[in-house]
Write an enzyme that holds these catalytic residues in place. Structure first.
Site, short mmCIF file in Angstrom:
data_model
loop_
_atom_site.label_atom_id
_atom_site.label_comp_id
_atom_site.label_asym_id
_atom_site.label_seq_id
_atom_site.Cartn_x
_atom_site.Cartn_y
_atom_site.Cartn_z
N ARG A 12 1.03 -1.18 -0.04
CA ARG A 12 -0.03 0.00 0.02
C ARG A 12 1.12 1.20 -0.22
O ARG A 12 1.77 1.23 0.76
CB ARG A 12 -1.17 0.03 1.22
CG ARG A 12 -1.91 -0.89 1.21
CD ARG A 12 -3.18 -0.61 0.18
NE ARG A 12 -3.71 0.45 0.66
CZ ARG A 12 -4.85 0.53 1.52
NH1 ARG A 12 -5.45 -0.47 1.76
NH2 ARG A 12 -5.39 1.83 1.64
N ASP A 141 7.75 -6.77 3.18
CA ASP A 141 7.03 -7.82 3.38
C ASP A 141 6.61 -8.96 2.60
O ASP A 141 6.87 -8.79 1.24
CB ASP A 141 5.80 -7.21 4.23
CG ASP A 141 5.26 -7.82 5.31
OD1 ASP A 141 6.05 -8.39 5.68
OD2 ASP A 141 4.29 -6.94 6.15
N HIS A 165 8.10 -8.35 7.67
CA HIS A 165 7.19 -7.96 8.85
C HIS A 165 6.54 -9.31 9.77
O HIS A 165 6.16 -8.84 10.94
CB HIS A 165 6.35 -6.91 8.67
CG HIS A 165 7.02 -5.54 8.07
ND1 HIS A 165 7.12 -4.64 8.99
CD2 HIS A 165 7.57 -5.36 6.79
CE1 HIS A 165 7.84 -3.49 8.34
NE2 HIS A 165 7.98 -3.92 7.11
N ARG A 273 -6.15 -5.91 15.20
CA ARG A 273 -6.99 -6.03 14.07
C ARG A 273 -7.72 -7.31 14.20
O ARG A 273 -7.00 -8.20 14.84
CB ARG A 273 -5.96 -6.13 12.85
CG ARG A 273 -5.53 -4.79 12.31
CD ARG A 273 -4.69 -5.15 10.93
NE ARG A 273 -3.73 -6.09 11.06
CZ ARG A 273 -3.80 -7.40 10.63
NH1 ARG A 273 -4.79 -7.64 10.00
NH2 ARG A 273 -2.56 -8.21 10.64
N LYS A 278 -4.22 -13.04 16.31
CA LYS A 278 -4.05 -12.03 17.30
C LYS A 278 -4.48 -12.77 18.60
O LYS A 278 -4.46 -12.06 19.74
CB LYS A 278 -4.70 -10.87 17.01
CG LYS A 278 -4.10 -10.13 15.68
CD LYS A 278 -2.90 -9.44 15.94
CE LYS A 278 -2.29 -8.86 14.65
NZ LYS A 278 -0.92 -8.32 15.01
N ASP A 372 2.99 -13.72 16.20
CA ASP A 372 3.16 -12.44 15.79
C ASP A 372 4.49 -12.02 15.47
O ASP A 372 5.44 -12.08 16.40
CB ASP A 372 2.49 -11.37 16.99
CG ASP A 372 1.84 -9.99 16.40
OD1 ASP A 372 2.23 -9.76 15.35
OD2 ASP A 372 0.65 -9.51 17.10
N LEU A 376 3.13 -4.23 17.44
CA LEU A 376 3.30 -2.80 17.68
C LEU A 376 2.41 -2.36 18.93
O LEU A 376 2.80 -1.34 19.54
CB LEU A 376 2.94 -1.99 16.66
CG LEU A 376 4.08 -2.27 15.48
CD1 LEU A 376 3.58 -1.22 14.37
CD2 LEU A 376 5.63 -2.01 15.82
N VAL A 377 1.25 -3.20 19.30
CA VAL A 377 0.40 -2.52 20.21
C VAL A 377 1.13 -2.57 21.58
O VAL A 377 0.99 -1.59 22.44
CB VAL A 377 -0.91 -3.31 20.43
CG1 VAL A 377 -1.69 -2.92 21.68
CG2 VAL A 377 -1.66 -3.27 19.09
N ASP A 672 37.55 -19.24 -10.67
CA ASP A 672 36.10 -19.28 -11.29
C ASP A 672 34.98 -19.98 -10.61
O ASP A 672 33.88 -19.99 -11.10
CB ASP A 672 36.18 -20.01 -12.55
CG ASP A 672 36.15 -21.51 -12.49
OD1 ASP A 672 36.87 -21.92 -11.77
OD2 ASP A 672 35.34 -22.13 -13.16
C1 GDG Z 1 2.48 -6.61 11.08
C2 GDG Z 1 2.95 -7.95 11.85
C3 GDG Z 1 4.54 -6.50 13.30
C4 GDG Z 1 -5.20 -1.53 15.71
N1 GDG Z 1 -6.61 -1.01 15.54
C5 GDG Z 1 -6.45 0.01 15.15
C6 GDG Z 1 -5.39 0.57 14.90
N2 GDG Z 1 -4.50 -0.42 15.15
C7 GDG Z 1 -3.06 -0.32 15.06
C8 GDG Z 1 -2.36 -0.53 16.16
C9 GDG Z 1 -0.88 -1.00 15.47
C10 GDG Z 1 -1.28 -1.70 14.26
O1 GDG Z 1 -2.74 -1.17 13.90
C11 GDG Z 1 -1.11 -3.11 14.45
O2 GDG Z 1 -0.05 -3.61 14.39
P1 GDG Z 1 0.82 -5.00 14.85
O3 GDG Z 1 1.94 -4.95 15.08
O4 GDG Z 1 0.20 -5.35 16.19
O5 GDG Z 1 0.17 -5.92 13.79
P2 GDG Z 1 -0.07 -6.24 12.11
O6 GDG Z 1 -0.75 -5.00 11.59
O7 GDG Z 1 -0.34 -7.54 11.96
O8 GDG Z 1 1.20 -5.64 11.64
C12 GDG Z 1 3.33 -7.50 13.20
C13 GDG Z 1 4.01 -5.12 12.09
O9 GDG Z 1 3.53 -5.78 10.99
C14 GDG Z 1 5.17 -4.11 12.04
O10 GDG Z 1 6.19 -4.82 11.51
O11 GDG Z 1 4.61 -5.79 14.48
O12 GDG Z 1 3.83 -8.68 14.04
O13 GDG Z 1 1.83 -8.81 11.83
O14 GDG Z 1 0.03 0.21 15.45
O15 GDG Z 1 -2.24 0.43 17.06
N3 GDG Z 1 -5.08 1.86 14.32
C15 GDG Z 1 -6.18 2.41 14.16
N4 GDG Z 1 -7.28 1.98 14.56
C16 GDG Z 1 -7.61 0.85 14.84
O16 GDG Z 1 -8.67 0.50 15.17
N5 GDG Z 1 -5.93 3.86 13.59
#
Ligand code: GDG
Length: 755
Positions: A12, A141, A165, A273, A278, A372, A376-377, A672
């Site tokens: 994206r 990714d 990722h 998500r 998760k 996971d 990041l949460v 070589d």
């Molecule tokens: C992949 C990998 C790796 C969640 N709900 C809402 C929202 N979020 C944001 C959180 C966080 C992000 O989405 C989720 O990040 P995660 O790291 O938990 O997971 P993935 O999306 O699966 O990401 C993961 C990451 O890539 C980075 O390399 O850590 O393991 O799976 O920032 O806050 N954000 C908003 N509304 C929501 O309802 N705006």
């Protein structure tokens, strides 16, 4: 970090296009990657290739392209079928579950794979049309795993980095992927591949070994002529952005409304998500167990669970939504009272600012993914709570578990354990999360991006070799060669001084090659460094005034002296490796074990090819385990696997010669094949710009020069001998420290083998 242009490829774009009446609207999308890259984008040219998030009809594409160009974004336009096959079909229905260890949910179809290949090729085409030799390309990714190799196929020769990722699964799981070779080879097109954790690197290496038969070091995979570096670079977040958001009205409002609504109670936050990796059902079950087992929390704790809608077109996600709805209903049905509902379930996309307010209001964050990459949460919660401190109950299956000292680690599959941990954390009044906060503040997302690019740039010297055709009679090389007082020449034999023959015994040296070697030896110290046996070298070249190295560095023979052997395969290797190789020979009809002094070899040239290769991969994997941290190396040759002492390599032989010939003021080496790379590496490391490293058969990243074939090399060597012969004052070869006392016998047929 200033300087080279950065080209990013991620599914994206950081800008989402949306159709508004007659026109298009561009909306910046905030996300971890966007923030991470914005810092490294400063001070350099930067462009981002990706999908603009909507289907754009052909007629609107020029307009949309112009709008995006103003924001440094370059769109990859995808048809609806491509999005379905590439994104939903292969990325999210095959790779995503597989990489998270959920093979049952991984549903391969040929058509989705073809769409994946097609879209990856579209990215590669778009980038190949733009990339210049000095650029850095960073591919992100699992959706774009084929892009690095596809760029190579399109002739892109700049530094290419790839970051995964999500987890890389264990090789047992990875091997179930029908297109396992293609995906690995795709990634191996990069110069540097980054992962969140050591475990993923180790799984990736094992998959390369089991699937492709490629061995590796912990940080390096050598494939063909290229080196692929591996690195552990856990991603971070931007704590400053979180602090800024915390000051905004929406965050403050969220915070105070939660704290007011649950005054005197404990708030648990969950933000995910709505994805089956998760562990949301597991989290709900653990919370239910806590309420069941510890009644005091029934009206004194609330779980605020944000579950952002995700991938809703995929069946499994719809099923997950139903399951979560049902669990929330069941638990709330069971434990709600007129004044209190234990779970606040928010199935919406909540703004980031509101999320920060929620994090701040929460006493405990409950993060329970079943797998996971990082998560990041967990980091965001700690950053948002800052000095307030916070309790983090965290799944040990999240990459973040390795980085958050002080988190309460749990196995999400064990709901009793999670419930107990949650109960304990709810009891704590002033949790200290300062160590976690230190990590989050130091390991920011921009520091992560800087580190990645620094590692990628470090590979550049190899990517952009100043490799030139070898022309000894052209300056500046001619002058360097003519003025060298004590030149040293190191030459491989097969493929270098002589082209290959079908039967190895037919590849004896030509008269021309022998004459040239003699002529060179009048002016330089000359060594032939070969994989051949001592006997063969003696027979073909033993009468020439040159040094010889046999069996890939096992023994060295100075002119007029006896063979000197290096590390033999004995002791541990013999006791443990030999029975293993013999066992594999028994299991594999046609395979045989050969014992040499320098190595034990398992040959499978006469085995049924498919089965032989299959067994070879299994054997390599066993050997890797067995010889870990032992001084042996495993070499994979053409239908042979050899175990040899780690000190036995052409690199070690070259090093030894360079040590003896300290006053050599110029080194020319040529080779070589894979084993010659070790020699090139030693010469580069020890002699730097005083060395000419020539690859026979084409360009090679580890060499300074190249030539087309052994015939063209011989021509150049012939010219070099003439060049030296024409010098008025013959400088002569460099002194050999070890053999100085024996210079009288130079030119005579040498001594016999010792063994
Ligand atoms: C992949 C990998 C790796 C969640 N709900 C809402 C929202 N979020 C944001 C959180 C966080 C992000 O989405 C989720 O990040 P995660 O790291 O938990 O997971 P993935 O999306 O699966 O990401 C993961 C990451 O890539 C980075 O390399 O850590 O393991 O799976 O920032 O806050 N954000 C908003 N509304 C929501 O309802 N705006």
């Amino acid at each position: 970090m200033k300087g080279r242009r950065l080209i990013v490829a991620a599914t994206r774009l950081p800008v989402t296009m949306a159709r508004k009446a007659e026109s298009w609207e561009a909306r910046a999308s905030a996300g971890g990657l966007v923030t991470a890259l914005s810092a490294v984008a400063e001070g350099r040219q930067f462009e981002w290739h990706g999908w603009p998030g909507a289907h754009v009809p052909e007629s609107d594409r020029p307009t949309v392209t112009r709008m995006l160009a103003r924001r440094g974004a370059r769109p990859i336009f995808l048809s609806k079928a491509d999005i379905e096959g590439f994104y939903a079909g292969f990325s999210n229905r095959v790779l995503w579950p597989l990489c998270h260890g959920l093979t049952d949910l991984s549903h391969f179809t040929q058509s989705a794979w073809q769409a994946y290949e097609r879209v990856n090729a579209m990215f590669a085409d778009a980038i190949a049309a733009r990339a210049k030799p000095d650029d850095l390309v960073w591919v992100h990714d699992y959706q774009l795993a084929l892009v690095p190799e596809m760029l190579r196929q399109r002739g892109v020769n700049c530094a290419i980095g790839y970051f995964l990722h999500i987890p890389f699964p264990s090789s047992e799981i990875y091997r179930t992927l029908p297109v396992r070779e293609d995906v690995l080879r795709g990634i191996l097109g990069a110069n540097f591949v980054g992962f969140h954790g050591y475990e993923y690197v180790s799984h990736f290496r094992k998959a390369c070994l089991r699937v492709l038969g490629i061995e590796s070091d912990p940080e390096l995979i050598k494939t063909g002529a290229r080196r692929v570096y591996l690195g552990v670079l856990p991603i971070g977040i931007d704590p400053v952005e979180i602090a800024d958001m915390a000051r905004q009205k929406a965050a403050k409002h969220e915070y105070s409304s939660l704290r007011t609504a649950y005054a005197g109670k404990k708030i648990i936050i969950g933000v995910d998500r709505l994805d089956y990796t998760k562990g949301i059902p597991e989290k709900l079950l653990a919370f239910e167990e806590l309420l069941r087992s510890t009644p005091k929390w029934r009206e004194r704790a609330v779980l605020v669970q944000v579950a952002a809608p995700s991938r809703q077109s995929v069946d499994e996600y719809q099923a997950l939504k139903r399951r979560v709805d049902e669990l929330v209903g069941r638990i709330n049905g069971q434990y709600s009272t007129p004044g209190h509902t234990p779970i606040v379930y928010i199935h919406q996309n909540v703004s980031r600012t509101r999320l920060v307010g929620m994090y701040q209001a929460a006493d405990v964050a409950l993060v329970t993914p079943i797998r996971d990459g990082m998560n990041l949460v967990a980091l965001e919660y700690i950053a948002a709570r800052g000095e307030l401190g916070g309790s983090l109950v965290l799944s040990e299956f999240a990459g973040a578990a390795y980085l958050m000292p002080g988190a309460r680690l749990v196995n999400p599959y064990n709901i009793h354990e999670v419930a107990a941990a949650l109960g304990d954390e709810l009891e704590r009044e002033h949790p200290d999360s300062s160590h976690m906060l230190d990590f989050v503040n130091e390991n920011t997302s921009s520091a992560w991006a800087e580190r990645f690019l620094a590692r990628l740039e470090a590979t550049t010297a190899e990517v952009l070799p100043a490799s030139r055709p070898l022309r000894v009679t052209q300056d500046p090389l001619k002058t360097r060669l003519r003025t060298a007082r004590h030149p040293l020449v190191l030459l491989d034999y097969d493929g270098t001084l002589r082209s290959y023959e079908r039967k190895p015994q037919d590849a004896s040296p030509s008269r021309k090659a022998r004459r040239i070697l003699s002529d060179l030896a009048k002016h330089a110290a000359v060594y032939v460094i070969s994989g051949r046996s001592a006997d063969t070298l003696e027979q073909w070249l033993g009468d020439l005034p040159i040094g010889l190295v046999c069996e890939h560095g096992f023994a060295l023979r100075e002119v007029g002296r006896a063979w000197e052997e290096r590390g033999t395969v004995a002791g541990h290797a013999l006791r443990r490796v030999l029975p293993l190789l013999e066992e594999f020979a028994r299991r594999t009809p046609g395979a045989m074990v050969e014992r040499k002094r320098s190595a034990i070899a398992w040959h499978y040239r006469s085995a049924e090819p498919e089965f032989g290769a299959f067994q070879a991969r299994e054997l390599l994997s066993e050997l890797e385990e067995m010889l870990r941290r032992r001084p042996f190396t495993v070499l994979r040759g053409n239908r042979v696997i050899e175990v040899r002492h780690a000190q036995t390599s052409k690199g070690h032989a070259a090093e030894e010669i360079l040590r003896r010939r300290r006053d050599a003021d110029f080194v020319l080496c040529a080779g070589d094949d894979r084993t010659d790379e070790d020699m090139m590496e030693a010469v580069a490391r020890l002699r730097g710009e005083h060395g000419v490293r020539c690859w026979v058969g084409g360009r090679h990243p580890m060499t300074t020069h190249w030539t087309e074939s052994s015939a063209t090399l011989l021509d150049e060597l012939g010219k070099l001998a003439e060049l030296w012969a024409r010098r008025t004052e013959p400088p002569g070869p460099p002194a050999n420290n070890a053999a100085r006392a024996h210079t009288r016998v130079r030119g005579k047929t040498s001594a016999t083998r010792r063994d």
